[in-house]
Scaffold this motif. Structure first.
Motif, PDB file in Angstrom:
ATOM      1  N   UNK A 208      39.309  34.709  44.409  1.00  0.00           N
ATOM      2  CA  UNK A 208      40.673  34.203  44.225  1.00  0.00           C
ATOM      3  C   UNK A 208      41.517  35.178  43.414  1.00  0.00           C
ATOM      4  N   UNK A 209      40.913  35.795  42.400  1.00  0.00           N
ATOM      5  CA  UNK A 209      41.610  36.732  41.528  1.00  0.00           C
ATOM      6  C   UNK A 209      41.063  38.135  41.771  1.00  0.00           C
ATOM      7  N   UNK A 210      41.975  39.086  41.987  1.00  0.00           N
ATOM      8  CA  UNK A 210      41.583  40.445  42.347  1.00  0.00           C
ATOM      9  C   UNK A 210      42.125  41.456  41.337  1.00  0.00           C
ATOM     10  N   UNK A 211      41.356  42.506  41.127  1.00  0.00           N
ATOM     11  CA  UNK A 211      41.760  43.623  40.258  1.00  0.00           C
ATOM     12  C   UNK A 211      42.199  44.786  41.134  1.00  0.00           C
ATOM     13  N   UNK A 212      43.304  45.405  40.755  1.00  0.00           N
ATOM     14  CA  UNK A 212      43.865  46.522  41.508  1.00  0.00           C
ATOM     15  C   UNK A 212      43.967  47.731  40.586  1.00  0.00           C
ATOM     16  N   UNK A 213      43.468  48.876  41.045  1.00  0.00           N
ATOM     17  CA  UNK A 213      43.574  50.132  40.304  1.00  0.00           C
ATOM     18  C   UNK A 213      44.199  51.175  41.225  1.00  0.00           C
TER      19      UNK A 213
END
Length: 340
Positions: A208-213
């Motif tokens: 549901x929650x994503x990390x973006x780099x």
């Protein structure tokens, strides 16, 4: 994925392939054993923490080698249970239990060398976290049903549906990752930031929650997006990446190893007179699973010293509190970070 999940996947596959041909506990047992075997490479010490990281998921996760290993393993199982007539079916069950292990690992970001011995390139989609209960619990339900329910047809049906659900969840994770990546690029373009080198991975225990780099020369931008954020643009925080320092030490073999293994998603900084290199893919600023002290900058002809692991983990209670709130769409800064 975690080893417990791999055991459950192997057991579920074993039950599905063997069906009524043998006792369900036998197919669950040997499927689970096959599902665990590739991860036994963690017992091998390569003499250096960075090498141990890179050499995990290597030959023991190679699709061809695992398919070949299924031949003697199936023969041994047939001898143990005195079922020579089922050799072909046991080979299929054990082979699939073995190869689904690295195929599942491919869905994580770590990096799996599935095409050994032809190449040591490590692949990882990164659409699922290494521990995800939505994927694992249905497999547990199916395996328990196979072991406890006396009506074989019903037990097989439950296991089959559980395996299908978990597989569909993997498909969802890949589609979800693609959707978040598209939203991330739009957010970066609105901020006039580069979006070519982009990493999108789920946060712990969910999709549901994503990390973006996003890499940007000597710096990188980190942000988070929950599906409950809707159309809200991703808020990015910028951090130094140590690009100049990495370039100055580009000949350092440890930096070269990490640069290749992480596809460029790493950072370098100094700690006193020593270099520290960090894998940006697993963790979040400032807490990462893999960080290494690789010693002082090398002089010409000098042999690099053994690296030292400096991994730093987020405090569990604080991290889970933030994770739960951020999943629900509250735009809160991650623990330990600063807004800039």
């Amino acid at each position: 994925m975690d080893s417990v999940t791999q055991i459950l996947l192997g057991a579920s596959v074993g039950v599905a392939v063997m069906g009524r041909r043998t006792a369900l506990w036998k197919s669950a047992l040997w499927g689970g054993v096959a599902g665990l075997l590739p991860d036994l490479d963690v017992l091998i010490n390569h003499g250096d923490p960075i090498l141990n990281m890179i050499r995990h998921r290597a030959e023991s996760h190679a699709l061809l080698l695992l398919a070949l290993w299924a031949f003697p393993m199936a023969w041994a199982v047939c001898r143990i249970h005195r079922q020579p007539q089922l050799y072909g079916r046991w080979w299929w069950a054990i082979m699939l239990a073995l190869v689904t292990h690295p195929l599942l690992d491919l869905m994580t970001i770590y990096g799996t060398q599935v095409f050994q011995p032809f190449t040591d390139e490590a692949y990882g989609l990164g659409s699922i976290f290494i521990v995800d209960p939505v994927y694992s619990l249905p497999l547990l339900w199916g395996v328990v049903a196979a072991l406890r329910i006396k009506t074989v047809g019903r037990a097989l049906a439950i296991n089959g549906w559980a395996l299908a659900f978990s597989t569909a969840y993997l498909v969802w994770s890949a589609l979800g990752q693609a959707g978040v990546a598209q939203h991330a690029r739009q957010s970066l373009q609105a901020l006039n930031l580069p979006s070519e080198s982009l990493l999108v991975t789920p946060t712990p225990l969910n999709t549901l929650l994503w990390r973006v780099v996003a890499l940007d020369g000597d710096q990188f931008h980190e942000g988070f997006y929950s599906w409950l954020d809707g159309d809200r643009a991703i808020r990015f925080v910028t951090y130094p990446r140590g690009g100049a320092l990495a370039a100055q030490n580009a000949d350092h073999p440890q930096i070269q190893r990490l640069a290749r293994f992480t596809d460029g998603f790493f950072k370098v900084h100094t700690q006193g007179d020593r270099l520290v290199v960090t894998d940006l893919r697993m963790g979040q600023e400032p807490d990462y699973v893999f960080a290494f002290d690789i010693g002082a900058p090398l002089q010409s002809g000098q042999t690099p010293p053994q690296s030292e692991s400096l991994s730093r983990r987020m405090r569990v209670a604080e991290g889970l509190t933030w994770l739960g709130q951020r999943m629900l769409g509250r735009d809160l800064p991650a623990p330990g970070t600063v807004n800039n």
